[in-house]
Design an enzyme around this catalytic site. Structure first.
Site, PDB file in Angstrom:
ATOM      1  N   ARG A 241      -0.279   5.795  -7.804  1.00  0.00           N
ATOM      2  CA  ARG A 241      -1.169   5.067  -6.917  1.00  0.00           C
ATOM      3  C   ARG A 241      -2.275   4.436  -7.743  1.00  0.00           C
ATOM      4  O   ARG A 241      -2.766   5.029  -8.709  1.00  0.00           O
ATOM      5  CB  ARG A 241      -1.799   5.990  -5.864  1.00  0.00           C
ATOM      6  CG  ARG A 241      -0.880   6.369  -4.730  1.00  0.00           C
ATOM      7  CD  ARG A 241      -0.531   5.168  -3.826  1.00  0.00           C
ATOM      8  NE  ARG A 241       0.322   5.550  -2.711  1.00  0.00           N
ATOM      9  CZ  ARG A 241       1.649   5.502  -2.734  1.00  0.00           C
ATOM     10  NH1 ARG A 241       2.292   5.086  -3.814  1.00  0.00           N
ATOM     11  NH2 ARG A 241       2.349   5.866  -1.663  1.00  0.00           N
ATOM     12  N   GLU A 270      -4.122  -3.227  -3.484  1.00  0.00           N
ATOM     13  CA  GLU A 270      -2.871  -3.956  -3.227  1.00  0.00           C
ATOM     14  C   GLU A 270      -2.985  -4.759  -1.938  1.00  0.00           C
ATOM     15  O   GLU A 270      -3.560  -4.262  -0.971  1.00  0.00           O
ATOM     16  CB  GLU A 270      -1.711  -2.960  -3.120  1.00  0.00           C
ATOM     17  CG  GLU A 270      -1.428  -2.289  -4.442  1.00  0.00           C
ATOM     18  CD  GLU A 270      -0.258  -1.307  -4.383  1.00  0.00           C
ATOM     19  OE1 GLU A 270       0.557  -1.393  -3.449  1.00  0.00           O
ATOM     20  OE2 GLU A 270      -0.178  -0.469  -5.287  1.00  0.00           O
ATOM     21  N   HIS A 288       4.746  -3.041  -6.915  1.00  0.00           N
ATOM     22  CA  HIS A 288       5.040  -1.769  -6.218  1.00  0.00           C
ATOM     23  C   HIS A 288       6.540  -1.641  -5.891  1.00  0.00           C
ATOM     24  O   HIS A 288       6.942  -1.588  -4.730  1.00  0.00           O
ATOM     25  CB  HIS A 288       4.198  -1.640  -4.946  1.00  0.00           C
ATOM     26  CG  HIS A 288       4.024  -0.221  -4.493  1.00  0.00           C
ATOM     27  ND1 HIS A 288       2.863   0.262  -3.934  1.00  0.00           N
ATOM     28  CD2 HIS A 288       4.855   0.845  -4.535  1.00  0.00           C
ATOM     29  CE1 HIS A 288       3.004   1.541  -3.631  1.00  0.00           C
ATOM     30  NE2 HIS A 288       4.221   1.919  -3.988  1.00  0.00           N
TER      31      HIS A 288
HETATM   32  C1  8YV Z   1       7.206   3.273  -1.200  1.00  0.00           C
HETATM   33  C2  8YV Z   1       5.829   4.836  -2.673  1.00  0.00           C
HETATM   34  O1  8YV Z   1       7.840   2.086  -1.396  1.00  0.00           O
HETATM   35  O2  8YV Z   1       6.982   6.563  -1.595  1.00  0.00           O
HETATM   36  C3  8YV Z   1       5.939   6.186  -2.073  1.00  0.00           C
HETATM   37  O3  8YV Z   1       4.930   6.913  -2.102  1.00  0.00           O
HETATM   38  O4  8YV Z   1       4.890   4.551  -3.314  1.00  0.00           O
HETATM   39  C4  8YV Z   1       6.847   3.777  -2.566  1.00  0.00           C
HETATM   40  O5  8YV Z   1       7.976   4.198  -3.241  1.00  0.00           O
HETATM   41  C5  8YV Z   1       6.074   3.065  -0.269  1.00  0.00           C
HETATM   42  O6  8YV Z   1       5.264   4.176  -0.149  1.00  0.00           O
HETATM   43  C6  8YV Z   1       6.610   2.688   1.085  1.00  0.00           C
HETATM   44  O7  8YV Z   1       5.761   3.071   2.115  1.00  0.00           O
END
Ligand code: 8YV
Length: 322
Positions: A241, A270, A288
């Site tokens: 993150r 983002e 992402h």
């Molecule tokens: C997702 C991600 O695409 O799963 C996670 O925490 O960061 C990503 O792989 C995203 O969260 C979709 O909501």
């Protein structure tokens, strides 16, 4: 009557079809990111919401009272987009989708590590811009990855999968830092060394890959002081993150060559990317993409569906957060 489930973003077709078998689904076919006011309204319109990282459910929305929604089934393993304490206080259940995206996200962290060390982005830009005028013995020289030291910050499922790839595939030495020391068996299986002190890991790593969840405790975990402890030859990889890394401090560290480079899949604000990052050549920037394979996204959708099914059938959802 089927429970009403609002799906905030367009999902793979097979997932939307399967959801429609069990729920009265409200889809977002144009796939336009909902404004906070629309999300707040959904809490009064749907029994369940299947949401994603782009939907922020904060305390003020969740504590508004008399909500119809009883479950937020997050599509993703990270759920920092939801204020879980406020959700719990409002009597909402929150679930996530662990496991199914581990291998693909780990692949992307390795892809970023290779891309930044071997200057893949710069090479691609050179070719596309017509600036490549032929092979040269000193052209775009990068850094060898094989045999180097990789520091993993957060040895959860994804951190472990990255460490496994690095140890087996690239014969890297693995250092790791986590809040709770991993068991001996885990460390031995990776040939890894536990660093109780994050600074110690940072000072000894050629590559640092971040895999902690985003929490108030991990916000700006890698800040200017920590960049100063890293090697000048080191690279930072972040597929976790954005706010775990102080982006301003990162731009400073990259532009002054306090560290050699970075590979980023996530950002503090983002989808806006700090201009400072866009102007630098020693950083690889992705939008992402961690779990962006057909296989992961279908599996994530099915896992979120399963959580919804269990909840509305009166069973504990398999991936209960709160
Ligand atoms: C997702 C991600 O695409 O799963 C996670 O925490 O960061 C990503 O792989 C995203 O969260 C979709 O909501």
């Amino acid at each position: 009557m089927k429970p009403c489930v609002a799906v905030t973003r367009r999902l793979p077709e097979v997932v939307e079809t399967e959801l429609a078998q069990d729920f009265d689904v409200r889809l977002n076919s144009p796939d336009i990111t909902f404004e906070p006011s629309r999300l707040a309204a959904l809490l009064y319109e749907a029994d369940g919401i299947l949401c994603t990282v782009t939907d922020r459910f904060d305390g003020s929305m969740l504590s508004a009272g008399s909500l119809r929604t009883k479950i937020l089934a997050n599509f993703g393993v990270g759920y920092d987009n939801i204020e879980t304490e406020a959700a719990r206080a409002a009597g909402l259940v929150v679930t996530n989708t662990p496991d199914v995206l581990t291998e693909d996200t780990a692949d992307l962290a390795v892809a970023l590590m290779l891309a930044v060390a071997r200057r893949v982005g710069e090479g691609e830009r050179m070719v596309r811009s017509g600036e490549w005028h032929g092979w040269g013995p000193t052209q775009l020289l990068g850094t060898r990855v094989h045999g180097k030291t990789l520091g993993i910050v957060g040895l959860g499922r994804i951190g472990h999968a990255v460490a496994r790839r690095a140890a087996v595939g690239f014969h890297m030495r693995i250092l790791c830092h986590t809040r709770h020391p991993p068991d001996r068996e885990t460390l031995d299986s990776l040939g890894a060394e536990y660093c109780a002190d994050l600074d110690d890991l940072l000072a000894r790593s050629d590559f640092v890959s971040v895999h902690t969840p985003a929490t108030p405790e991990t916000r700006h975990l890698i800040d200017s002081r920590r960049f100063a402890t890293m090697r000048q030859s080191a690279f930072l990889i972040n597929t976790a993150r954005g706010d775990i890394v102080d982006e301003r401090a990162l731009i400073e560290a990259l532009s002054t060559r306090q560290i050699s480079g970075a590979g980023l899949d996530v950002y503090e604000q983002e989808p806006s990317i700090a201009r400072g990052l866009l102007e630098l050549d020693n950083v690889v920037l992705l939008p992402h993409l961690g779990s962006a394979t057909v296989q992961s996204r279908v599996a994530m959708g099915r896992r979120a569906t399963e959580n919804l099914r269990a909840f509305f059938a009166g069973r504990p959802p398999p991936d209960l957060i709160t």
